[in-house]
Write an enzyme that holds these catalytic residues in place. Structure first.
Site, PDB file in Angstrom:
ATOM      1  N   GLY A  10       0.780  -1.209   0.154  1.00 58.83           N
ATOM      2  CA  GLY A  10       0.140   0.037   0.078  1.00 58.83           C
ATOM      3  C   GLY A  10       0.610   1.157  -0.111  1.00 58.83           C
ATOM      4  O   GLY A  10       1.951   1.339   0.015  1.00 58.83           O
ATOM      5  N   PHE A  11      -0.010   2.329   0.079  1.00 60.11           N
ATOM      6  CA  PHE A  11       0.775   3.760   0.024  1.00 60.11           C
ATOM      7  C   PHE A  11       1.904   4.044   1.115  1.00 60.11           C
ATOM      8  O   PHE A  11       3.027   4.170   0.862  1.00 60.11           O
ATOM      9  CB  PHE A  11      -0.622   4.825   0.293  1.00 60.11           C
ATOM     10  CG  PHE A  11      -0.003   6.122   0.887  1.00 60.11           C
ATOM     11  CD1 PHE A  11       0.989   6.787   0.386  1.00 60.11           C
ATOM     12  CD2 PHE A  11      -0.771   6.838   1.718  1.00 60.11           C
ATOM     13  CE1 PHE A  11       1.198   7.958   0.615  1.00 60.11           C
ATOM     14  CE2 PHE A  11      -0.474   8.032   1.881  1.00 60.11           C
ATOM     15  CZ  PHE A  11       0.789   8.680   1.520  1.00 60.11           C
ATOM     16  N   ILE A  12       1.661   3.609   2.105  1.00 61.06           N
ATOM     17  CA  ILE A  12       2.608   3.748   3.463  1.00 61.06           C
ATOM     18  C   ILE A  12       3.501   2.790   3.411  1.00 61.06           C
ATOM     19  O   ILE A  12       4.860   2.826   3.433  1.00 61.06           O
ATOM     20  CB  ILE A  12       1.676   4.043   4.775  1.00 61.06           C
ATOM     21  CG1 ILE A  12       0.901   5.232   4.749  1.00 61.06           C
ATOM     22  CG2 ILE A  12       2.992   4.053   5.938  1.00 61.06           C
ATOM     23  CD1 ILE A  12       0.054   5.338   6.122  1.00 61.06           C
ATOM     24  N   TYR A 152     -14.762   1.900  11.489  1.00 62.48           N
ATOM     25  CA  TYR A 152     -13.278   1.818  11.124  1.00 62.48           C
ATOM     26  C   TYR A 152     -12.379   2.157  12.301  1.00 62.48           C
ATOM     27  O   TYR A 152     -11.587   1.506  12.902  1.00 62.48           O
ATOM     28  CB  TYR A 152     -12.853   2.702  10.038  1.00 62.48           C
ATOM     29  CG  TYR A 152     -11.434   3.016   9.851  1.00 62.48           C
ATOM     30  CD1 TYR A 152     -10.590   1.934   9.347  1.00 62.48           C
ATOM     31  CD2 TYR A 152     -10.931   4.303  10.257  1.00 62.48           C
ATOM     32  CE1 TYR A 152      -9.390   2.040   9.194  1.00 62.48           C
ATOM     33  CE2 TYR A 152      -9.582   4.428  10.095  1.00 62.48           C
ATOM     34  CZ  TYR A 152      -8.735   3.421   9.659  1.00 62.48           C
ATOM     35  OH  TYR A 152      -7.363   3.467   9.656  1.00 62.48           O
ATOM     36  N   LYS A 156      -9.829   0.086  14.752  1.00 63.49           N
ATOM     37  CA  LYS A 156      -8.624   0.419  15.133  1.00 63.49           C
ATOM     38  C   LYS A 156      -8.459   0.555  16.933  1.00 63.49           C
ATOM     39  O   LYS A 156      -7.653  -0.005  17.378  1.00 63.49           O
ATOM     40  CB  LYS A 156      -8.258   1.655  14.602  1.00 63.49           C
ATOM     41  CG  LYS A 156      -7.957   1.713  13.360  1.00 63.49           C
ATOM     42  CD  LYS A 156      -6.797   0.730  13.071  1.00 63.49           C
ATOM     43  CE  LYS A 156      -6.164   0.512  11.395  1.00 63.49           C
ATOM     44  NZ  LYS A 156      -5.234  -0.214  11.253  1.00 63.49           N
TER      45      LYS A 156
END
Length: 324
Positions: A10-12, A152, A156
């Site tokens: 992914g992005f990170i 979401y 978390k």
């Protein structure tokens, strides 16, 4: 150090993998190339590091305990960086069961494998969304985080609590990093900065939820990556750390920053605020600064300039590829 990096395509994750490799670590990436957004984007991210002999990519799901055990059996992991998750505040309202399954049960699967294979170090990617619509600003890690506004956010927070349980039971060293709105090159295409940049460049109106007064503490991906690596280097005990820019900007002002970087004026289509959205995020980073030496270095104007430059380069590359 041999690191299991979940969500590494992914992005990170892909940005982190590149930096870890440059610093001499061995990175074992696990990602299911989920269709939440175009898997080809993630696959392109992976391609940039596949040729490095210290990088190994495995496609699979963090809920697959047999696969996870195989990875722990085949590699002598020193630590886990757990980024894999079902992302997105608004979509989680429509499918809370999926978000709970991936983000909570998936995290539990990884933690249980760590316990079986005696790997006791983890950096866990949490989210500023756990603070809900807090009126206490800036947000402190000691603030009550028991009023999440979306599934979401709730997932978390639940995963953070699981991490603490495994720290207590098995002596794991775990840092839960609460990321504040990450942006920069490789950013997910459905996120606001990506959508706004794409629409303005292509002469389309941008969709703005609310009157533009909501504020976010945007954090450039380079600073997030540094925060993760600094956490790996200082892992001891259980800690929750804010990793943010600590400099909120309103949505209206963010649009102006993007307009200046692009060189065009946005046409705006306004819609009501969406369920699960919060009014403000703002990280107090004093604890992260003290414990791991974290300090964000890229301000929003510079970060947006870099992002727009990267976005244009990708756009030009795509157009050139189509020509041939």
């Amino acid at each position: 150090m041999i690191i299991l990096l979940t969500g590494g395509a992914g992005f990170i994750g892909s940005s982190l993998a590149k930096q870890l490799l440059e610093e001499g670590h061995r990175v074992i990436c696990l990602d299911n190339l989920d269709s939440y957004y175009d898997p080809d984007i993630k696959w392109r991210n992976v391609q940039e590091t596949l040729n490095d002999p210290e990088y190994h990519f495995h496609e699979g799901d963090i809920r697959d305990s047999e696969l996870i055990d195989t990875l722990f059996q085949n590699y002598a992991f020193d630590a886990v960086v757990h980024l894999a998750a079902r992302a997105g505040v608004r979509p989680s309202v429509q499918d809370p069961g999926l978000y709970y399954d991936v983000n909570v049960n998936g995290t539990l699967t990884v933690l249980q494998a760590m316990q079986r294979w005696q790997v006791k170090k983890m950096v866990f990617a949490s989210s500023s969304s756990v603070y809900g619509d807090s009126q206490q600003v800036p947000f402190l890690e000691t603030d009550t985080a028991d009023r999440p506004l979306s599934p979401y956010a709730a997932s978390k927070r639940a995963a953070e609590l699981l991490c603490h349980t495994f720290h207590h039971l098995y002596g794991f060293d775990i840092f839960c990093l609460r990321f504040f709105t990450v942006y920069g090159p490789r950013q997910r295409p459905e996120m606001a900065i990506s959508q706004f940049t794409d629409s303005i460049l292509n002469g389309r109106p941008i969709t703005v939820f609310g009157d533009g007064s909501t504020s976010r503490d945007y954090t450039y991906v380079e600073d997030i990556v540094n925060g993760i690596i600094q956490s790996l280097e200082n892992l001891k005990g259980y800690e929750v750390l804010n990793i943010g820019g600590s400099d909120p900007i309103s949505l209206a002002d963010l649009i102006h920053v993007i307009e200046r970087a692009v060189g065009e004026t946005a046409r705006i289509n306004r819609l009501p605020m969406q369920p699960g959205d919060v009014q403000l995020t703002y990280a107090d980073i004093a604890k992260a600064s003290q414990l791991i030496g974290y300090q964000p270095s890229v301000r929003i104007e510079e970060g947006i300039r870099r992002f727009v430059e990267w976005y244009r380069s990708r756009l030009n590359y795509s157009l050139a590829t189509e020509e041939y």
